[in-house]
Design a protein around this motif. Structure first.
Motif, PDB file in Angstrom:
ATOM      1  N   GLY A   1      -2.856  40.804  87.250  1.00  0.00           N
ATOM      2  CA  GLY A   1      -1.286  40.903  86.289  1.00  0.00           C
ATOM      3  C   GLY A   1      -1.302  40.359  85.194  1.00  0.00           C
ATOM      4  N   GLY A   2      -1.878  39.319  85.017  1.00  0.00           N
ATOM      5  CA  GLY A   2      -1.697  38.287  83.853  1.00  0.00           C
ATOM      6  C   GLY A   2      -2.169  39.249  82.895  1.00  0.00           C
ATOM      7  N   ALA A   3      -3.370  40.254  83.355  1.00  0.00           N
ATOM      8  CA  ALA A   3      -4.285  41.260  81.744  1.00  0.00           C
ATOM      9  C   ALA A   3      -2.722  41.948  82.019  1.00  0.00           C
ATOM     10  CB  ALA A   3      -4.905  41.704  82.562  1.00  0.00           C
TER      11      ALA A   3
ATOM     12  N   HIS B   1       5.373  38.635  88.083  1.00  0.00           N
ATOM     13  CA  HIS B   1       4.676  37.633  89.541  1.00  0.00           C
ATOM     14  C   HIS B   1       3.236  39.091  90.319  1.00  0.00           C
ATOM     15  CE1 HIS B   1       7.031  38.119  91.956  1.00  0.00           C
ATOM     16  NE2 HIS B   1       6.133  37.720  93.269  1.00  0.00           N
ATOM     17  N   ASP B   2       4.174  39.994  90.678  1.00  0.00           N
ATOM     18  CA  ASP B   2       3.559  41.038  91.146  1.00  0.00           C
ATOM     19  C   ASP B   2       3.148  42.492  90.936  1.00  0.00           C
ATOM     20  OD1 ASP B   2       3.406  40.224  93.774  1.00  0.00           O
ATOM     21  OD2 ASP B   2       5.977  40.286  94.499  1.00  0.00           O
ATOM     22  N   ILE B   3       3.082  41.998  89.350  1.00  0.00           N
ATOM     23  CA  ILE B   3       2.677  43.430  89.024  1.00  0.00           C
ATOM     24  C   ILE B   3       1.593  43.787  88.808  1.00  0.00           C
ATOM     25  CG2 ILE B   3       1.910  41.960  86.985  1.00  0.00           C
ATOM     26  CD1 ILE B   3       4.062  44.724  84.876  1.00  0.00           C
TER      27      ILE B   3
ATOM     28  N   VAL C   1      -0.168  33.711  81.617  1.00  0.00           N
ATOM     29  CA  VAL C   1      -0.462  32.418  81.907  1.00  0.00           C
ATOM     30  C   VAL C   1      -0.125  31.752  83.446  1.00  0.00           C
ATOM     31  CG1 VAL C   1      -1.141  29.745  81.913  1.00  0.00           C
ATOM     32  CG2 VAL C   1      -1.807  31.322  79.563  1.00  0.00           C
ATOM     33  N   VAL C   2       0.945  31.955  83.110  1.00  0.00           N
ATOM     34  CA  VAL C   2       1.531  31.677  84.905  1.00  0.00           C
ATOM     35  C   VAL C   2       1.407  32.661  85.636  1.00  0.00           C
ATOM     36  CG1 VAL C   2       4.043  30.799  85.866  1.00  0.00           C
ATOM     37  CG2 VAL C   2       3.767  30.988  83.888  1.00  0.00           C
ATOM     38  N   VAL C   3       1.566  34.072  85.362  1.00  0.00           N
ATOM     39  CA  VAL C   3       1.126  34.784  86.528  1.00  0.00           C
ATOM     40  C   VAL C   3      -0.407  34.786  87.137  1.00  0.00           C
ATOM     41  CG1 VAL C   3       0.944  37.544  86.486  1.00  0.00           C
ATOM     42  CG2 VAL C   3       2.808  36.709  84.989  1.00  0.00           C
TER      43      VAL C   3
ATOM     44  N   ALA D   1       9.638  44.780  85.742  1.00  0.00           N
ATOM     45  CA  ALA D   1       9.122  44.073  87.823  1.00  0.00           C
ATOM     46  C   ALA D   1       9.614  44.584  88.291  1.00  0.00           C
ATOM     47  CB  ALA D   1      10.256  42.497  87.560  1.00  0.00           C
ATOM     48  N   ARG D   2      10.755  45.687  87.828  1.00  0.00           N
ATOM     49  CA  ARG D   2      10.975  46.801  89.066  1.00  0.00           C
ATOM     50  C   ARG D   2       9.685  47.470  89.140  1.00  0.00           C
ATOM     51  NH1 ARG D   2      15.614  50.750  88.721  1.00  0.00           N
ATOM     52  NH2 ARG D   2      15.183  50.372  90.723  1.00  0.00           N
TER      53      ARG D   2
END
Length: 408
Positions: free
Chosen positions: A325-327, A294-296, A340-342, A249-250
């Protein structure tokens, strides 16, 4: 830890019971000192092996808890009746727990007061339900000494565990303001894990010592000790897993795509809102991990979005970033539910799972509130409320408002 009426009552009751038990036991002397020493030693060893699973409120000293319950339900030893009473059970358990906690206190990692109070009250409850009935002969008259007696022991331990779960949930509810029902369900779910092992070991110890004597203690303590070591390793793996997610995440912060601390703030808000809406612990873990990552998807952008504020982008661009991001999350090997949430956080909220709605709302709030001075949080919340007809679920926004009000 904040002091509430419930915690004051619980701590006060446990403290008063402990003082009375220690004073009267010292005044009258210890009955069957060898037996008390054996069980006290077991409780002390269990406290020495105490562990904490990443700050969890679950049972940190299962061997000590099992030994304490076994002593509370001990009526015979090697075929000979015992004569210790309820107050001696509490006194021995507390004294042994204090001895075992000395090294932890010296290292600044002593047991939480909530755990100590719950241990005193649950052991006292079990002893009160068993010792007077057994010592008066009523229990043998009612159920005999065969399978019915063993079933009574198991049932009493299950009732004790249930009382402990209710007590833990009530204290957590009073301390945090989270809904009582989901907290209680989490506590009951935890009983199926280490809690059931503690109850089973406590019952087996009490029944085995009644037949075979004190030699049964080390024999039946070993499996629970090995189970405790396995749980410790499992907790270490989970801690490493979460640290890996936090490091991923960082990446957006290090690359300059999002402001420092944004992912952590969104994760903290999302978890608090999830608690407020009654999500259970497994869903809360997915929610927290998804909020951290969530921002990746922004790493795929050629140029960073100003201040990482994706909530202001066109819907098509938000959806593209979310899908990317989900991928990325799927490629990292993280739980598929997190991916799935992302990837669905940019969908219309009526089509989203609740976890994605929460992340979307918490992310938008943090983006709107930062950098706007003292009035930023209130303005951000008002903007979210105005957008509930299309972009955000009203119930999630109001849950966020309650969380923020408590935080202030």
């Amino acid at each position: 830890m904040p002091t509430t009426g419930t915690t004051v009552v619980v701590h006060g009751a446990a403290g008063l019971l402990t003082l009375i038990a220690l004073a009267l036991t010292l005044w009258h002397g210890v009955t069957e000192g060898g037996v008390a020493l054996a069980f006290g030693g077991l409780v002390a060893v269990g406290e020495l092996a105490r562990w904490t699973a990443g700050g969890s409120d679950r049972e940190p000293a299962p061997l000590g808890a099992a030994g304490a319950l076994a002593y509370a339900l001990l009526g015979e030893i090697g075929g000979r009746a015992t004569h210790h009473g309820v107050l001696q059970v509490i006194a021995v358990v507390v004294a042994a727990a204090l001895v075992g906690a000395v090294p932890h206190v010296a290292l600044g990692k002593g047991p939480a007061l909530d755990h100590v109070a719950r241990r005193v009250l649950t052991v006292g409850f079990a002893a009160v339900c068993f010792q007077p009935l057994y010592n008066s002969g009523k229990l043998e008259e009612w159920v005999g000494k065969g399978p019915a007696f063993a079933a009574f022991i198991v049932g009493l331990l299950a009732l004790t565990a249930l009382c402990d779960a209710v007590l833990a949930a009530a204290m957590a509810h009073a301390r945090t303001g989270w809904p009582f029902g989901p907290i209680l369900r989490d506590e009951l779910r935890a009983m199926l894990g280490i809690g059931s092992a503690v109850c089973a070991t406590g019952a087996v110890m009490a029944l085995a010592v009644a037949v075979a004597g004190l030699w049964a203690l080390p024999v039946f303590s070993l499996p629970l000790l090995l189970t405790q070591l396995s749980f410790r390793r499992y907790a270490a793996v989970r801690t490493t897993y979460r640290q890996t997610i936090a490091s991923l995440a960082r990446a957006t912060e290090i690359a300059g795509y999002t402001p420092p601390g944004h992912a952590r703030r969104v994760a903290a808000l999302s978890r608090a809102v999830g608690r407020e809406l009654g999500l259970l612990e497994p869903d809360l873990a997915v929610l927290e991990h998804a909020a951290l990552m969530h921002d990746i998807g922004q790493l795929s952008l050629l140029d960073p979005v100003p201040a990482g504020a994706t909530a202001a982008l066109p819907e098509a661009e938000q959806r593209r970033i979310a899908l990317l991001g989900g991928a990325v999350v799927r490629q990292t090997g993280v739980d598929g539910d997190v991916a799935v949430v992302v990837e669905r956080q940019a969908d219309p909220y009526r089509d989203q799972p609740l976890t994605a709605r929460i992340v979307r709302t918490a992310n938008a709030y943090d983006e709107m509130a930062r950098g706007e001075g003292p009035g930023g949080p209130l303005n951000a919340l008002e903007r979210l409320r105005l957008a509930t007809g299309h972009d955000y679920q009203p119930e999630v926004v109001e849950a966020l408002a309650r969380v923020l009000a408590r935080g202030k």
